[in-house]
Write an enzyme that holds these catalytic residues in place. Structure first.
Site, PDB file in Angstrom:
ATOM      1  N   ASP A  81       0.848  -1.189   0.000  1.00 16.67           N
ATOM      2  CA  ASP A  81       0.000   0.000   0.000  1.00 16.67           C
ATOM      3  C   ASP A  81       0.889   1.246   0.000  1.00 16.67           C
ATOM      4  O   ASP A  81       1.864   1.330   0.750  1.00 16.67           O
ATOM      5  CB  ASP A  81      -0.912  -0.008   1.226  1.00 16.67           C
ATOM      6  CG  ASP A  81      -2.071   0.968   1.080  1.00 16.67           C
ATOM      7  OD1 ASP A  81      -3.223   0.524   0.980  1.00 16.67           O
ATOM      8  OD2 ASP A  81      -1.808   2.195   1.061  1.00 16.67           O
ATOM      9  N   ASN A 105     -12.789  -3.341   2.449  1.00 17.98           N
ATOM     10  CA  ASN A 105     -13.678  -2.199   2.625  1.00 17.98           C
ATOM     11  C   ASN A 105     -14.703  -2.259   1.496  1.00 17.98           C
ATOM     12  O   ASN A 105     -14.347  -2.514   0.342  1.00 17.98           O
ATOM     13  CB  ASN A 105     -12.879  -0.885   2.540  1.00 17.98           C
ATOM     14  CG  ASN A 105     -11.958  -0.700   3.735  1.00 17.98           C
ATOM     15  OD1 ASN A 105     -12.286  -1.112   4.840  1.00 17.98           O
ATOM     16  ND2 ASN A 105     -10.804  -0.093   3.517  1.00 17.98           N
ATOM     17  N   HIS A 121     -10.082  -5.231  -3.669  1.00 17.62           N
ATOM     18  CA  HIS A 121      -8.755  -5.506  -3.105  1.00 17.62           C
ATOM     19  C   HIS A 121      -8.917  -5.961  -1.665  1.00 17.62           C
ATOM     20  O   HIS A 121      -9.833  -5.543  -0.969  1.00 17.62           O
ATOM     21  CB  HIS A 121      -7.839  -4.282  -3.194  1.00 17.62           C
ATOM     22  CG  HIS A 121      -8.436  -3.032  -2.626  1.00 17.62           C
ATOM     23  ND1 HIS A 121      -9.338  -2.263  -3.327  1.00 17.62           N
ATOM     24  CD2 HIS A 121      -8.288  -2.434  -1.428  1.00 17.62           C
ATOM     25  CE1 HIS A 121      -9.716  -1.235  -2.577  1.00 17.62           C
ATOM     26  NE2 HIS A 121      -9.092  -1.324  -1.414  1.00 17.62           N
TER      27      HIS A 121
HETATM   28  P1  AMP Z   1      -9.663   1.256   0.232  1.00 19.68           P
HETATM   29  O1  AMP Z   1      -9.898   2.350   1.218  1.00 19.68           O
HETATM   30  O2  AMP Z   1     -10.039  -0.103   0.753  1.00 19.68           O
HETATM   31  O3  AMP Z   1     -10.294   1.553  -1.120  1.00 19.68           O
HETATM   32  O4  AMP Z   1      -8.116   1.204   0.061  1.00 19.68           O
HETATM   33  C1  AMP Z   1      -7.420   1.649  -1.057  1.00 19.68           C
HETATM   34  C2  AMP Z   1      -5.976   1.616  -0.700  1.00 19.68           C
HETATM   35  O5  AMP Z   1      -5.222   1.746  -1.901  1.00 19.68           O
HETATM   36  C3  AMP Z   1      -5.523   2.756   0.230  1.00 19.68           C
HETATM   37  O6  AMP Z   1      -4.993   2.201   1.427  1.00 19.68           O
HETATM   38  C4  AMP Z   1      -4.461   3.495  -0.589  1.00 19.68           C
HETATM   39  O7  AMP Z   1      -3.392   3.945   0.190  1.00 19.68           O
HETATM   40  C5  AMP Z   1      -4.039   2.443  -1.599  1.00 19.68           C
HETATM   41  N1  AMP Z   1      -3.514   2.964  -2.859  1.00 19.68           N
HETATM   42  C6  AMP Z   1      -4.067   3.903  -3.646  1.00 19.68           C
HETATM   43  N2  AMP Z   1      -3.307   4.114  -4.739  1.00 19.68           N
HETATM   44  C7  AMP Z   1      -2.253   3.276  -4.627  1.00 19.68           C
HETATM   45  C8  AMP Z   1      -1.114   3.014  -5.436  1.00 19.68           C
HETATM   46  N3  AMP Z   1      -0.888   3.660  -6.575  1.00 19.68           N
HETATM   47  N4  AMP Z   1      -0.244   2.071  -5.020  1.00 19.68           N
HETATM   48  C9  AMP Z   1      -0.444   1.411  -3.854  1.00 19.68           C
HETATM   49  N5  AMP Z   1      -1.506   1.606  -3.052  1.00 19.68           N
HETATM   50  C10 AMP Z   1      -2.394   2.532  -3.432  1.00 19.68           C
END
Ligand code: AMP
Length: 110
Positions: A31, A88, A101
């Site tokens: 992440d 989530n 994810h």
């Molecule tokens: P969610 O809140 O479950 O949608 O989590 C999305 C997650 O994706 C968050 O924890 C972000 O920090 C992560 N995220 C967003 N863009 C990227 C990226 N380019 N590379 C890695 N993680 C990411």
């Protein structure tokens, strides 16, 4: 593939991201804004918006995601100490990236 989906771009290699693991069905990467010492995402290559959008035919990918999370936890040395696996679901559930994810979170010092 959804054109404006960040995880589709990562899956396709359009946004350079180091994969800890990948196979024909999913990719695994850290992440970008970790909430825990170990914070890893397990992401199916197929664009599925959220858990709400799963169909019967997706049941295999979900079980594979959980299995790969378990294997990743072992590689990251958090198996014995313990970890959380988290989906989530939609905005109210904290989802901000609308490509399915699984969060693998662990590594706390206790
Ligand atoms: P969610 O809140 O479950 O949608 O989590 C999305 C997650 O994706 C968050 O924890 C972000 O920090 C992560 N995220 C967003 N863009 C990227 C990226 N380019 N590379 C890695 N993680 C990411």
């Amino acid at each position: 593939m959804t054109a404006d989906c960040i995880f589709c771009k990562i899956v396709k290699g359009e946004t350079p991201t180091e994969f800890l693991y990948q196979n024909e069905n999913l990719v695994v990467f850290r992440d970008i804004r970790p909430h825990t010492p170990v914070h890893i995402l397990i992401v199916p290559r197929k664009h599925i918006r959220s858990i709400n959008d799963l169909t019967e035919t997706d049941s295999r990918i979900i079980s594979e995601m959980i299995f790969v999370a378990k294997e990743t936890a072992k590689k990251e040395s958090v198996s014995a100490s313990g970890y959380k696996l988290l989906f989530n679901v939609e905005r109210g559930g904290g989802q901000v990236v609308f490509h399915l994810h699984l969060h693998l979170m662990g590594g706390w010092k206790r």
